[in-house]
Design a protein around this motif. Structure first.
Motif, PDB file in Angstrom:
ATOM      1  N   THR A 115      -0.623 -12.838 -12.201  1.00  0.00           N
ATOM      2  CA  THR A 115      -1.567 -11.719 -12.115  1.00  0.00           C
ATOM      3  C   THR A 115      -1.999 -11.569 -10.666  1.00  0.00           C
ATOM      4  N   THR A 116      -1.913 -10.348 -10.191  1.00  0.00           N
ATOM      5  CA  THR A 116      -2.245 -10.076  -8.792  1.00  0.00           C
ATOM      6  C   THR A 116      -3.328  -9.007  -8.742  1.00  0.00           C
ATOM      7  N   ALA A 117      -4.293  -9.200  -7.865  1.00  0.00           N
ATOM      8  CA  ALA A 117      -5.317  -8.183  -7.664  1.00  0.00           C
ATOM      9  C   ALA A 117      -4.866  -7.268  -6.535  1.00  0.00           C
ATOM     10  N   VAL A 118      -4.916  -5.964  -6.781  1.00  0.00           N
ATOM     11  CA  VAL A 118      -4.490  -4.994  -5.770  1.00  0.00           C
ATOM     12  C   VAL A 118      -5.624  -4.000  -5.547  1.00  0.00           C
ATOM     13  N   SER A 119      -5.937  -3.765  -4.299  1.00  0.00           N
ATOM     14  CA  SER A 119      -7.016  -2.830  -3.954  1.00  0.00           C
ATOM     15  C   SER A 119      -6.701  -1.429  -4.479  1.00  0.00           C
ATOM     16  N   LYS A 120      -7.750  -0.721  -4.889  1.00  0.00           N
ATOM     17  CA  LYS A 120      -7.537   0.637  -5.401  1.00  0.00           C
ATOM     18  C   LYS A 120      -7.176   1.614  -4.287  1.00  0.00           C
ATOM     19  N   ARG A 121      -7.244   1.171  -3.027  1.00  0.00           N
ATOM     20  CA  ARG A 121      -6.819   2.084  -1.959  1.00  0.00           C
ATOM     21  C   ARG A 121      -5.300   2.068  -1.767  1.00  0.00           C
ATOM     22  N   LEU A 122      -4.615   1.282  -2.619  1.00  0.00           N
ATOM     23  CA  LEU A 122      -3.154   1.225  -2.549  1.00  0.00           C
ATOM     24  C   LEU A 122      -2.544   1.790  -3.812  1.00  0.00           C
ATOM     25  N   ARG A 123      -1.327   2.300  -3.704  1.00  0.00           N
ATOM     26  CA  ARG A 123      -0.582   2.644  -4.917  1.00  0.00           C
ATOM     27  C   ARG A 123       0.872   2.209  -4.763  1.00  0.00           C
ATOM     28  N   GLY A 124       1.512   2.035  -5.912  1.00  0.00           N
ATOM     29  CA  GLY A 124       2.918   1.637  -5.906  1.00  0.00           C
ATOM     30  C   GLY A 124       3.127   0.130  -5.945  1.00  0.00           C
ATOM     31  N   ALA A 125       2.072  -0.627  -6.258  1.00  0.00           N
ATOM     32  CA  ALA A 125       2.227  -2.095  -6.257  1.00  0.00           C
ATOM     33  C   ALA A 125       2.950  -2.566  -7.520  1.00  0.00           C
ATOM     34  N   THR A 126       3.921  -3.443  -7.322  1.00  0.00           N
ATOM     35  CA  THR A 126       4.603  -4.085  -8.453  1.00  0.00           C
ATOM     36  C   THR A 126       4.771  -5.551  -8.115  1.00  0.00           C
ATOM     37  N   ILE A 127       5.071  -6.343  -9.142  1.00  0.00           N
ATOM     38  CA  ILE A 127       5.233  -7.786  -8.930  1.00  0.00           C
ATOM     39  C   ILE A 127       6.711  -8.138  -8.959  1.00  0.00           C
ATOM     40  N   ASP A 128       7.124  -8.926  -8.017  1.00  0.00           N
ATOM     41  CA  ASP A 128       8.499  -9.414  -8.002  1.00  0.00           C
ATOM     42  C   ASP A 128       8.564 -10.642  -8.917  1.00  0.00           C
ATOM     43  N   PRO A 129       9.309 -10.551 -10.024  1.00  0.00           N
ATOM     44  CA  PRO A 129       9.319 -11.696 -10.959  1.00  0.00           C
ATOM     45  C   PRO A 129       9.913 -12.969 -10.336  1.00  0.00           C
ATOM     46  N   TYR A 130      10.622 -12.815  -9.224  1.00  0.00           N
ATOM     47  CA  TYR A 130      11.200 -14.002  -8.584  1.00  0.00           C
ATOM     48  C   TYR A 130      10.365 -14.472  -7.389  1.00  0.00           C
ATOM     49  N   GLU A 131       9.180 -13.888  -7.215  1.00  0.00           N
ATOM     50  CA  GLU A 131       8.230 -14.286  -6.167  1.00  0.00           C
ATOM     51  C   GLU A 131       8.868 -14.323  -4.777  1.00  0.00           C
ATOM     52  N   ARG A 132       9.840 -13.415  -4.558  1.00  0.00           N
ATOM     53  CA  ARG A 132      10.500 -13.395  -3.252  1.00  0.00           C
ATOM     54  C   ARG A 132       9.823 -12.432  -2.282  1.00  0.00           C
ATOM     55  N   SER A 133       9.047 -11.490  -2.840  1.00  0.00           N
ATOM     56  CA  SER A 133       8.521 -10.438  -1.966  1.00  0.00           C
ATOM     57  C   SER A 133       7.176  -9.936  -2.472  1.00  0.00           C
ATOM     58  N   TYR A 134       6.307  -9.557  -1.517  1.00  0.00           N
ATOM     59  CA  TYR A 134       5.062  -8.883  -1.899  1.00  0.00           C
ATOM     60  C   TYR A 134       5.263  -7.373  -1.959  1.00  0.00           C
ATOM     61  N   ARG A 135       6.446  -6.944  -1.602  1.00  0.00           N
ATOM     62  CA  ARG A 135       6.859  -5.538  -1.674  1.00  0.00           C
ATOM     63  C   ARG A 135       5.927  -4.615  -0.883  1.00  0.00           C
ATOM     64  N   ILE A 136       5.500  -5.090   0.270  1.00  0.00           N
ATOM     65  CA  ILE A 136       4.579  -4.258   1.051  1.00  0.00           C
ATOM     66  C   ILE A 136       5.278  -3.008   1.582  1.00  0.00           C
ATOM     67  N   SER A 137       6.627  -3.081   1.696  1.00  0.00           N
ATOM     68  CA  SER A 137       7.322  -1.906   2.233  1.00  0.00           C
ATOM     69  C   SER A 137       7.363  -0.761   1.205  1.00  0.00           C
ATOM     70  N   GLN A 138       7.050  -1.068  -0.056  1.00  0.00           N
ATOM     71  CA  GLN A 138       7.066   0.000  -1.070  1.00  0.00           C
ATOM     72  C   GLN A 138       5.673   0.557  -1.348  1.00  0.00           C
ATOM     73  N   LEU A 139       4.663  -0.016  -0.733  1.00  0.00           N
ATOM     74  CA  LEU A 139       3.289   0.403  -1.019  1.00  0.00           C
ATOM     75  C   LEU A 139       2.895   1.636  -0.214  1.00  0.00           C
ATOM     76  N   GLU A 140       1.936   2.348  -0.744  1.00  0.00           N
ATOM     77  CA  GLU A 140       1.405   3.508  -0.016  1.00  0.00           C
ATOM     78  C   GLU A 140      -0.110   3.499  -0.108  1.00  0.00           C
ATOM     79  N   TRP A 141      -0.752   4.136   0.877  1.00  0.00           N
ATOM     80  CA  TRP A 141      -2.210   4.289   0.787  1.00  0.00           C
ATOM     81  C   TRP A 141      -2.523   5.362  -0.237  1.00  0.00           C
ATOM     82  N   ALA A 142      -3.510   5.079  -1.080  1.00  0.00           N
ATOM     83  CA  ALA A 142      -3.843   6.043  -2.136  1.00  0.00           C
ATOM     84  C   ALA A 142      -4.578   7.253  -1.579  1.00  0.00           C
ATOM     85  N   ARG A 143      -5.232   7.095  -0.421  1.00  0.00           N
ATOM     86  CA  ARG A 143      -5.942   8.247   0.152  1.00  0.00           C
ATOM     87  C   ARG A 143      -5.810   8.234   1.668  1.00  0.00           C
TER      88      ARG A 143
END
Lengths: 535, 323
Positions: free
Chosen positions: A507-535
């Motif tokens: 379980t990961t806590a993600v700020s509401k100012r972000l969108r597009g967050a997903t969890i990598d089931p293999y814990e290899r990446s925080y996937r920051i390159s796929q995230l966007e600012w919500a506003r």
């Protein structure tokens, strides 16, 4: 009298001056802090700005070498490996775009992506990749799992020659210990002096062992024309060892993503106005590792009785606040190829457990504990605190074992006590959480854990020739992979060299100012390159 | 001339006191390091496995990794030979390499000492502003409402463990008010909450020491005489009160340093403050003996240095000590 009065104000003045001089040192620290920098990564860490994504996790940077904290640099998209994997565990290109194996399955060829560049602008050459891989082979990591005889370059290819077939070989090149760093990353003694990778983010400042800042590496897209540049321009990783502090950082809006949260923190964050929670099942199982050679545990009926005595759904509900996590078999549903829907689930039946113990010669004594030939049924259970739920689960198991007549003494120590106890033969029971996603193809992990000699984190003094043969077939090329995986799962469920307790949900806590967050089931990446600012 | 002779004597006695403290520091260094060495060796568990766990994380700890660590660090050497090696290195002011990160211990400590010193100095400064000020005011009217309420508050603050106090402060100042960073070390103002956590614990006691000292000064004959000869309360306090109150308060600081050093270890971990206390905790988990020895050594030396400073300050304030 006069002398005294003349001297006194001077001393008082001195003291006041000293105090006044001392205070600003502390107050001025906010902008003056530039400590903790590695000499070769020495950049002053700038105060975090609002367009910086802050990730907090418990993991410290114990060094720059890929074998130590390499996984954090992979997760923050700084360093890459030859290959990557998708959520289903299927291989996909990274620094290498193609991979083929020879007809005899002993030679693998990985073709490198052209036009890739390191963060210092130098090109990714086959020679530099080979150098990084040979370095990885000489250090603790996963490359020793395969019988690699030689690694060389051939044109734009990396050629790996094996002494023995090993089908999961490409998966080894997804592991963070095999990440590829630029030649300029190493000093004359081949030690890593700075992290120069190839990922979509490059390091701008680093402060061991706690923190590093990254910014978008715009040349990343040059070798990947179809790729969209990440939206997040700057990010920071901050190591915070205590889960309460990570939770408070999210609640106060100081952190945008927080990893490794315990059940009380998750409850606190459920209604947070600042953050949302996302979760995913990971291929990780908490199990009891048993010394099957121990005179009390070498009887399968006793191991089955222990399993029947454990109330998994109760542990999952009361301690993990998630009743679905009670394990019905070793492999969680997240391991789609290995989880067997048809397998009769592990269950709780204390009455049957007592009967099995009775059949095995263990008779209840007046103190409620069972005895056989004058020996009291006492066992030591080792566990550790790296995963905060383990000592709690151990305490629950202790009570459940008491109810079926087994006295368990729980010893909470360090994670390494379990492999050390395995090696010395002194381990009786160990409670651990095994990551089957350490390598996305679990065969390599299972070969280690349930091979003929057992292993540090797997079976101890137990082996099954049919299971070993099935794993050997799976590690080469197996036409009957489905049947062999079923055989492995069924044998482990019947023989119980390890007793599954609960599965794991990240379980990961993600700020509401972000969108597009997903969890990598293999814990290899925080996937920051796929995230966007919500506003 | 008499004054000059007096000053020379004072300087000579200061130097002899400093000499004694230097000798003490050397003994502390030897003792702390040696004790740490034996204590870490006596801890349960195999050191090579512990170090491998510290380096590679628990998913990657295997017997092979532990064997590689044992071989690399020569952990199978006889105990006394390893100790003699450390002594000889200490003689050459070489604290060795961290077994987990591979960096020179002296370099790691130098990096961690600065944040710890900043935190400690600010905490001491804040506690000095809060504690004695409240204590003085409370001591002027013993049994008054300020005296009674600060007594209750100081008992409460001292009874709260620093990690709990720290979390409460974060909840108030970061989560509720959004005024200060909750943790970390380089956002503006991130030092304030850890420093305040330490300072409140220190002030809880120093305020009571100052209060008692003030009560005793207030009831003394010389203070009554000062008032009788026509000085105002403020004048009497400034010329005859504060200096007499300061001696026990500053002497007590020496005792409080134990609380400060112990508090630094906890508070740094709670607030993710990258100091020497935080490093010590991690070094113990990872059985990083050179780092444990190095950090304990520096903490011990800090104790000696701070105590020496307090002695010097006390002798500056109190002329009776100089004689």
């Amino acid at each position: 009298m006069t002398d005294k009065y003349l001297a006194a104000p001077t001393r008082r003045h001195l003291l006041l001056t000293a105090l006044a001089g001392v205070l600003p040192v502390g107050f001025a620290s906010g902008d003056a802090l530039a400590h903790g920098d590695h000499p070769d990564n020495a950049h002053a860490i700038a105060p975090v700005s609002t367009d910086t994504l802050t990730v907090v996790g418990p993991w410290e940077l114990t060094g720059l070498d890929p074998s130590r904290a390499g996984y954090i640099f992979t997760r923050m998209a700084v360093a890459e490996t030859l290959l990557d994997i998708d959520d289903a565990g299927q291989l996909r290109p990274a620094l290498a775009v193609r991979w083929v194996v020879s007809a005899d399955k002993l030679q693998w060829r990985f073709t490198l992506r052209s036009n890739s560049r390191y963060h210092d602008g130098s090109p990714v050459t086959p020679g530099s990749v080979l150098n990084a891989l040979k370095r990885a082979q000489a250090r603790p990591g996963v490359l020793t799992l395969a019988d690699i005889r030689n690694m060389s370059t051939d044109g734009n290819d990396i050629v790996v020659t094996l002494g023995k077939r090993f089908a999961p070989l490409p998966y080894l090149f997804t592991h963070s210990t095999t990440q590829v760093l630029a030649p300029a990353s190493f000093d004359a003694n081949s030690n890593v002096k700075t992290i120069i990778g190839t990922g979509p983010y490059r390091i701008t400042a680093i402060s061991l062992p706690q923190q590093f800042d990254v910014e978008r590496f715009d040349d990343y897209a040059a070798s990947r024309p179809s790729l969209k540049l990440p939206t997040i321009r700057r990010a920071r990783y901050l190591s915070v060892s205590r889960t309460e502090t990570r939770t408070l950082l999210v609640q106060s809006g100081q952190a945008d993503m927080a990893f490794s949260l315990d059940p009380p923190s998750i409850r606190r964050l459920q209604n947070s106005p600042q953050a949302q929670l996302i979760s995913a099942m990971l291929p990780r199982t908490t199990y009891l590792k048993l010394n099957a050679g121990h005179r009390f545990l070498n009887d399968v009926r006793v191991r089955q009785a222990i399993s029947l005595g454990i109330e998994r759904s109760g542990i999952a509900k009361a301690l993990l606040r998630d009743p679905e996590l009670g394990a019905t078999q070793l492999f969680p549903p997240a391991m789609r190829q290995w989880h067997q829907d048809s397998l009769p689930p592990l269950r709780t039946d204390p009455l049957l457990a007592r009967q099995l113990l009775h059949q095995a010669g263990w008779i209840a004594g007046t103190d409620g504990i069972r005895y056989r030939l004058g020996q009291r049924f006492e066992l030591k259970l080792l566990t550790f605190v790296d995963r905060p739920e383990l000592p709690l689960i151990a305490a629950a198991i202790q009570e459940e074992m008491r109810q079926i007549g087994i006295a368990v003494r729980v010893v909470v120590g360090n994670s390494s006590d379990i492999p050390a106890g395995h090696r010395s033969g002194s381990l009786e029971m160990g409670l651990t959480a095994r990551n089957f996603g350490n390598l996305p193809e679990p065969v390599a992990t299972l070969l280690q854990d349930f091979g003929a000699d057992g292993a540090d984190w797997g079976a101890m003094n137990w082996s099954d020739p049919q299971l070993v043969a099935a794993l050997a077939r799976l590690s080469e090329e197996d036409r009957h992979a489905v049947q062999d995986r079923a055989l492995v799962a069924t044998t482990l469920q019947r023989e119980l060299p390890v007793i599954p307790i609960v599965w794991y949900r990240q379980t990961t806590a993600v700020s509401k100012r972000l969108r597009g967050a997903t969890i990598d089931p293999y814990e290899r990446s925080y996937r920051i390159s796929q995230l966007e600012w919500a506003r | 001339m008499n004054i000059v002779h007096g000053d020379n004597r004072a300087i000579a006695s200061l130097f002899s006191a400093l000499g004694r403290r230097l000798l003490q520091a050397a003994l502390v260094a030897l003792l702390v390091g040696t004790l740490c060495f034996f204590m870490t060796r006596m801890l349960p568990g195999d050191m090579a496995y512990r170090i491998a766990a510290g380096r590679y994380g628990y998913d990657m700890v295997t017997s092979a990794a532990a064997d590689a660590v044992r071989h690399e660090l020569g952990l199978d050497r006889p105990l006394l030979s390893a100790l003699a090696d450390w002594w000889s290195k200490l003689w050459h002011l070489d604290l060795g390499l961290s077994q987990v990160t591979g960096q020179p211990v002296i370099h790691e400590i130098a990096e961690q000492l600065v944040p710890t010193l900043k935190l400690s100095v600010l905490a001491l400064g804040l506690s000095f502003l809060i504690g004695p000020t409240i204590g003085l005011l409370a001591g002027l009217r013993p049994g008054g409402w300020l005296d009674r309420s600060t007594l209750t508050l100081s008992v409460l603050l001292r009874a709260l463990p620093s990690f709990l106090l720290g979390l409460l402060l974060v909840l108030i100042f970061s989560v509720q008010m959004g005024a200060l960073p909750a943790a970390g070390h380089d956002d503006h103002g991130s030092i304030m909450l850890p420093a305040l956590t330490l300072a409140l614990g220190l002030a809880a006691v120093s305020s009571r020491v100052a209060r008692d000292a003030m009560v005793s000064v207030r009831s003394s004959a010389y203070f009554a005489f000062a008032l009788t000869k026509g000085l105002t309360l403020q004048q009497a306090l400034l010329h005859h009160g504060i200096r007499n109150v300061a001696v026990p308060v500053i002497s007590y600081l020496g005792v409080q340093l134990v609380y400060l050093i112990e508090g630094v270890v906890l508070v740094e971990t709670i607030f993710a403050w990258p100091g020497i206390g935080h490093a010590l905790v991690h070094a113990i988990f990872g059985r990083d003996v050179p780092m444990i020895q190095g950090t304990a050594l520096i903490l011990g030396l800090m104790f000696v240095i701070f105590n020496s400073l307090i002695d010097v300050i006390c002798s500056l304030i109190d002329p009776r000590r100089r004689s």
